[in-house]
Design an enzyme around this catalytic site. Structure first.
Site, PDB file in Angstrom:
ATOM      1  N   CYS A   2      65.522 -24.856  12.337  1.00 55.61           N
ATOM      2  CA  CYS A   2      65.784 -23.531  11.790  1.00 55.61           C
ATOM      3  C   CYS A   2      64.568 -22.626  11.936  1.00 55.61           C
ATOM      4  O   CYS A   2      63.436 -23.082  12.087  1.00 55.61           O
ATOM      5  CB  CYS A   2      66.169 -23.632  10.317  1.00 55.61           C
ATOM      6  SG  CYS A   2      67.561 -24.739  10.003  1.00 55.61           S
ATOM      7  N   ARG A  27      66.051 -20.746  17.496  1.00 60.00           N
ATOM      8  CA  ARG A  27      65.896 -21.969  16.704  1.00 60.00           C
ATOM      9  C   ARG A  27      67.127 -22.283  15.863  1.00 60.00           C
ATOM     10  O   ARG A  27      67.189 -23.332  15.217  1.00 60.00           O
ATOM     11  CB  ARG A  27      64.667 -21.842  15.791  1.00 60.00           C
ATOM     12  CG  ARG A  27      63.358 -21.726  16.537  1.00 60.00           C
ATOM     13  CD  ARG A  27      62.196 -21.655  15.577  1.00 60.00           C
ATOM     14  NE  ARG A  27      62.003 -22.913  14.879  1.00 60.00           N
ATOM     15  CZ  ARG A  27      61.223 -23.902  15.288  1.00 60.00           C
ATOM     16  NH1 ARG A  27      60.549 -23.766  16.420  1.00 60.00           N
ATOM     17  NH2 ARG A  27      61.095 -25.000  14.597  1.00 60.00           N
ATOM     18  N   TRP A  74      70.165 -23.562  11.754  1.00 59.23           N
ATOM     19  CA  TRP A  74      70.852 -24.558  12.566  1.00 59.23           C
ATOM     20  C   TRP A  74      71.339 -25.612  11.598  1.00 59.23           C
ATOM     21  O   TRP A  74      70.552 -26.316  10.970  1.00 59.23           O
ATOM     22  CB  TRP A  74      69.894 -25.156  13.599  1.00 59.23           C
ATOM     23  CG  TRP A  74      70.563 -26.025  14.622  1.00 59.23           C
ATOM     24  CD1 TRP A  74      71.121 -25.634  15.800  1.00 59.23           C
ATOM     25  CD2 TRP A  74      70.720 -27.450  14.559  1.00 59.23           C
ATOM     26  NE1 TRP A  74      71.634 -26.718  16.476  1.00 59.23           N
ATOM     27  CE2 TRP A  74      71.402 -27.852  15.736  1.00 59.23           C
ATOM     28  CE3 TRP A  74      70.372 -28.430  13.629  1.00 59.23           C
ATOM     29  CZ2 TRP A  74      71.717 -29.173  16.007  1.00 59.23           C
ATOM     30  CZ3 TRP A  74      70.698 -29.757  13.900  1.00 59.23           C
ATOM     31  CH2 TRP A  74      71.363 -30.113  15.079  1.00 59.23           C
ATOM     32  N   ASN A 100      63.177 -25.455   6.824  1.00 59.07           N
ATOM     33  CA  ASN A 100      63.433 -26.068   8.122  1.00 59.07           C
ATOM     34  C   ASN A 100      63.230 -27.562   7.921  1.00 59.07           C
ATOM     35  O   ASN A 100      62.162 -27.990   7.497  1.00 59.07           O
ATOM     36  CB  ASN A 100      62.457 -25.525   9.166  1.00 59.07           C
ATOM     37  CG  ASN A 100      62.594 -26.226  10.506  1.00 59.07           C
ATOM     38  OD1 ASN A 100      63.626 -26.823  10.803  1.00 59.07           O
ATOM     39  ND2 ASN A 100      61.553 -26.176  11.307  1.00 59.07           N
ATOM     40  N   GLY A 101      64.245 -28.364   8.181  1.00 56.16           N
ATOM     41  CA  GLY A 101      64.099 -29.797   8.009  1.00 56.16           C
ATOM     42  C   GLY A 101      65.215 -30.408   7.195  1.00 56.16           C
ATOM     43  O   GLY A 101      66.281 -29.802   7.017  1.00 56.16           O
ATOM     44  N   GLU A 507      69.014 -33.360  35.577  1.00 57.54           N
ATOM     45  CA  GLU A 507      68.623 -32.075  34.994  1.00 57.54           C
ATOM     46  C   GLU A 507      69.627 -30.987  35.341  1.00 57.54           C
ATOM     47  O   GLU A 507      69.964 -30.147  34.502  1.00 57.54           O
ATOM     48  CB  GLU A 507      67.226 -31.685  35.486  1.00 57.54           C
ATOM     49  CG  GLU A 507      66.724 -30.333  35.027  1.00 57.54           C
ATOM     50  CD  GLU A 507      66.563 -30.213  33.519  1.00 57.54           C
ATOM     51  OE1 GLU A 507      66.347 -29.070  33.051  1.00 57.54           O
ATOM     52  OE2 GLU A 507      66.649 -31.231  32.802  1.00 57.54           O
ATOM     53  N   LYS A 511      71.703 -28.856  32.510  1.00 64.74           N
ATOM     54  CA  LYS A 511      71.684 -27.402  32.410  1.00 64.74           C
ATOM     55  C   LYS A 511      73.097 -26.844  32.372  1.00 64.74           C
ATOM     56  O   LYS A 511      73.403 -25.934  31.604  1.00 64.74           O
ATOM     57  CB  LYS A 511      70.917 -26.789  33.603  1.00 64.74           C
ATOM     58  CG  LYS A 511      69.420 -26.942  33.513  1.00 64.74           C
ATOM     59  CD  LYS A 511      68.814 -26.061  32.468  1.00 64.74           C
ATOM     60  CE  LYS A 511      68.045 -26.692  31.405  1.00 64.74           C
ATOM     61  NZ  LYS A 511      67.734 -28.020  31.179  1.00 64.74           N
ATOM     62  N   GLU A 514      74.794 -27.698  28.975  1.00 60.86           N
ATOM     63  CA  GLU A 514      74.147 -27.016  27.859  1.00 60.86           C
ATOM     64  C   GLU A 514      74.663 -25.599  27.678  1.00 60.86           C
ATOM     65  O   GLU A 514      74.900 -25.161  26.548  1.00 60.86           O
ATOM     66  CB  GLU A 514      72.629 -26.960  28.076  1.00 60.86           C
ATOM     67  CG  GLU A 514      71.881 -28.210  27.705  1.00 60.86           C
ATOM     68  CD  GLU A 514      70.384 -28.046  27.882  1.00 60.86           C
ATOM     69  OE1 GLU A 514      69.627 -28.566  27.054  1.00 60.86           O
ATOM     70  OE2 GLU A 514      69.959 -27.394  28.860  1.00 60.86           O
ATOM     71  N   HIS A 530      80.211 -47.472  42.056  1.00 66.10           N
ATOM     72  CA  HIS A 530      80.266 -48.420  40.950  1.00 66.10           C
ATOM     73  C   HIS A 530      80.878 -47.793  39.698  1.00 66.10           C
ATOM     74  O   HIS A 530      80.466 -48.095  38.584  1.00 66.10           O
ATOM     75  CB  HIS A 530      78.875 -48.969  40.651  1.00 66.10           C
ATOM     76  CG  HIS A 530      78.288 -49.736  41.782  1.00 66.10           C
ATOM     77  ND1 HIS A 530      78.514 -51.083  41.963  1.00 66.10           N
ATOM     78  CD2 HIS A 530      77.512 -49.340  42.823  1.00 66.10           C
ATOM     79  CE1 HIS A 530      77.886 -51.489  43.051  1.00 66.10           C
ATOM     80  NE2 HIS A 530      77.265 -50.449  43.602  1.00 66.10           N
ATOM     81  N   LYS A 629      66.199 -24.595  20.247  1.00 64.77           N
ATOM     82  CA  LYS A 629      65.139 -24.739  21.233  1.00 64.77           C
ATOM     83  C   LYS A 629      64.271 -25.960  20.968  1.00 64.77           C
ATOM     84  O   LYS A 629      63.969 -26.716  21.887  1.00 64.77           O
ATOM     85  CB  LYS A 629      64.275 -23.470  21.239  1.00 64.77           C
ATOM     86  CG  LYS A 629      63.174 -23.471  22.301  1.00 64.77           C
ATOM     87  CD  LYS A 629      63.751 -23.465  23.690  1.00 64.77           C
ATOM     88  CE  LYS A 629      62.674 -23.407  24.743  1.00 64.77           C
ATOM     89  NZ  LYS A 629      63.227 -23.622  26.099  1.00 64.77           N
TER      90      LYS A 629
END
Length: 634
Positions: A2, A27, A74, A100-101, A507, A511, A514, A530, A629
């Site tokens: 957050c 955030r 968040w 935050n937490g 990656e 992307k 996301e 496979h 982030k």
């Protein structure tokens, strides 16, 4: 994850808080809120959803309060609804807290406080904190009498945080103490900004940079009292501390879009400059095979790289992918066995201790909770081994040298990427990979595992990369933007790569999912038979990275197998390659380079492809749903 911002000074707080929250919305953006103190009353406004909803609520409200806190959330405990939005208050709405937490023991505390008559209005863990503070103000038991005499509000906060279990950062205000802003840090980032007759707090520096570059980071187990007269810092035990601020090497322009539609696109275009900065910072530009000095200057402590026999890397997300490229480079160039582990797994199932091992933590923010915890655990267990061969050798790779990582580990490779606002990492990924190039070359030079002529050849190739990235951006973006139009209904993607470009396939897939919410998976191309090949049909595009080198023909063969199953083939391929033209339906060509250097180029079209598919779908590219982030809680 957050965003916290706080202000005490001479200017109206609301405008400063809203501006800070805009800089921190990456955030968290489930909900947002402000609390201010004016004429002995606490004023709190909250809104569900994006920050604009809060802005709409306060529009036209005149609020000259000079003290306030703000929050963009968040969600962890409680759905993203207005009643769960921060700030949270006590029963009588005199105390407001943003957090935050996570408070791990909030259920027990909540039941205890309910039994004492406290009324709760939310489903969050945070709400227990203002009630705890109110309880300690009313019944100051087991508290510091000397501190109570000087400042009962500060002491009530101190006593309350000692009741909490978990990782948290807090900002607290009280209508009965209109000249105080109390801030707390325990395993979650929080910094204080020092202005002229005004003071700020925030969970990340972008909120502070427009007002001051003089900052004071809190350490774990510290709380601070901000007042018009200055800043006082204490331990959770109540001891007064003396700390010195430092100056950020940032400016406000770095956190603006500068004409780009999204921060992500701006940051993609900043990558040539990021690579140039890394080369200028760490390489001897005049070095050649005939030189007497070392080609790389990392400026690490003496001995940290001497005699290394093993390397272990801990990281999360995109940093984990960069570390996989790093593993390839360290093993192939320096001939050192290297292991890459998810930090979230390593902290609960660490590998057996090996002798003369370099442990590397990779985190763009320097605040990733799992990575920091894994490094701290590894450092302690090696110290406890009491064997010189098992002694900790710790190295950090980060874009934030002022972060918690650098206070945990003295040896840091600063990636110099500049602030990254977009949640989906782009330039910081490239910067981390560049850090591994210079580290691997340094190790190779020290260990004499490469001929000097080969090192010179690699350095020459690295120096050409910035211009080559610019050529990819210039030649490919318009085409990729048009190509993105054809994936409006696509629901699945497969990405294939081999060797050093397998992490780039991972990656690229990350992307895409996301920011576009399309299911995408990356696989080693040789593993397609496979299992993944069962997924292929005309509705599942396959993106293959096929660059000249040891596995080029193999990747082309794997691509042909996908084509035989009617899959649409998109290739990240070398320019002007007739074999690729016969294989792929669409091509995203990049300059021909040494296979070892190709990841820096092959990732660029994949970043652009993900960006334009998401933008074409009308999605919020910079703030994708459910993501933040920096993951600063477990």
């Amino acid at each position: 994850m957050c965003g916290i911002v706080g202000y005490i000074g001479t200017r109206p707080a609301s405008d400063i808080l809203m501006e800070g929250l805009r800089k921190l919305e990456y955030r968290g953006y489930d909900s947002a809120g402000l609390a201010t103190v004016l004429e002995g009353e606490l004023h709190c406004v909250r809104a569900k959803g994006k920050l604009q909803n809060l802005q709409d609520k306060i529009e036209g409200l005149e609020n000259p309060a000079r003290l306030g806190i703000g929050h963009t959330r968040w969600a962890t405990h409680g759905k993203p609804e207005e009643h769960n939005a921060h700030p949270h208050t006590d029963t009588y709405r005199r105390i407001a807290v943003v957090q935050n937490g996570i408070v791990e023991n909030y259920r027990e505390l909540r039941e205890e406080l309910k039994a004492k008559g406290h009324e709760f209005r939310s489903d969050t863990d945070t709400e227990v904190i203002p009630h705890l503070i109110a309880e300690h103000l009313k019944n100051p038991l087991n508290t510091d009498a000397s501190l109570i005499e000087r400042d009962p509000f500060l002491e009530a906060v101190r006593a309350s945080v000692n009741c909490l279990t978990g990782a948290f950062a807090l900002a607290v205000i009280n209508a009965d103490f209109p000249d105080e802003l109390i801030v707390v840090r325990q395993q979650a980032p929080l910094i204080i900004g020092l202005g002229q007759g005004e003071f700020f707090c925030a969970s990340d520096t972008p909120a502070i940079v427009p007002h001051t570059r003089a900052v004071l980071p809190l350490e774990n187990g510290e709380l601070a009292r901000l007042s018009p007269l200055g800043v006082e810092i204490y331990t959770f035990g109540g001891d007064r501390l003396k700390k010195h601020p430092f100056t950020l090497n940032w400016n406000p322009i770095m956190v603006e879009k500068q004409g780009f539609k999204h921060f992500m696109l701006k940051e993609i275009y900043e990558q040539p400059g990021v690579v140039r900065t890394c080369l200028e910072t760490y390489l001897d530009t005049a070095w050649s095979a005939d030189s007497k000095g070392a080609p790389v200057q990392l400026k690490l402590a003496d001995g940290v790289l001497d005699g290394v026999e093993h390397v272990q890397v801990v990281a999360c997300g995109t940093s984990w992918h960069a570390s996989l490229v790093g593993k390839y480079l360290i093993e192939q160039l320096a001939n050192i066995p290297t292991m890459v582990q998810y930090a979230s797994e390593f902290r609960y199932s660490p590998s057996p201790l090996t002798r003369h091992t370099l442990t590397i933590g990779v985190t763009q923010s320097g605040e990733t909770a799992d990575t920091l915890a894994a490094l701290e655990m590894e450092q302690k267990r090696r110290e406890q081994a009491r064997d010189a061969a098992l002694a900790p050798r710790m190295l950090g790779i980060t874009n934030r040298p002022e972060s918690s990582l650098s206070r945990l580990i003295p040896n840091i490779i600063d990636t110099h990427a500049g602030i990254e606002i977009g949640v989906a990492a782009t330039k910081t990924f490239t910067a981390q990979v560049m850090a591994f190039y210079v580290l691997a070359l340094d190790l190779a030079y020290r260990r004499q595992t490469l001929p000097l002529e080969r090192i010179e050849q690699i350095l020459d190739g690295l120096r050409q990369l910035p211009a080559q990235i610019e050529s990819v951006l210039e030649s490919q973006e318009r085409y990729i933007e048009e190509l993105a139009h054809s994936f409006g209904e696509t629901q699945d993607f497969i990405y294939l790569g081999r060797g050093i470009n397998f992490p780039i396939a991972l990656e690229g897939a990350l992307k895409l999912k996301e920011i576009s919410y399309i299911h995408a998976e990356g696989y080693p191309a040789g593993e397609m038979k496979h299992g993944p090949i069962a997924l292929l049909d005309a509705k599942v595009p396959v993106v293959a990275i096929a660059m000249p080198g040891t596995v080029y023909d193999k990747v082309l063969s794997n691509a042909q197998e996908a084509k035989a199953r009617d899959a649409r083939l998109i290739g990240v391929v070398p320019m002007n390659d007739p074999e690729a033209e016969h294989t792929f339906d669409q091509m995203l060509p990049v300059p021909v380079v040494d296979e070892l250097l190709s990841p820096i180029l092959t990732v660029i079209p994949l970043q652009l492809l993900a960006y334009h598919i998401a933008a074409r779908r009308g999605l919020d590219v910079d703030q994708p749903r459910n993501l933040a982030k920096s993951v600063t809680v477990e």
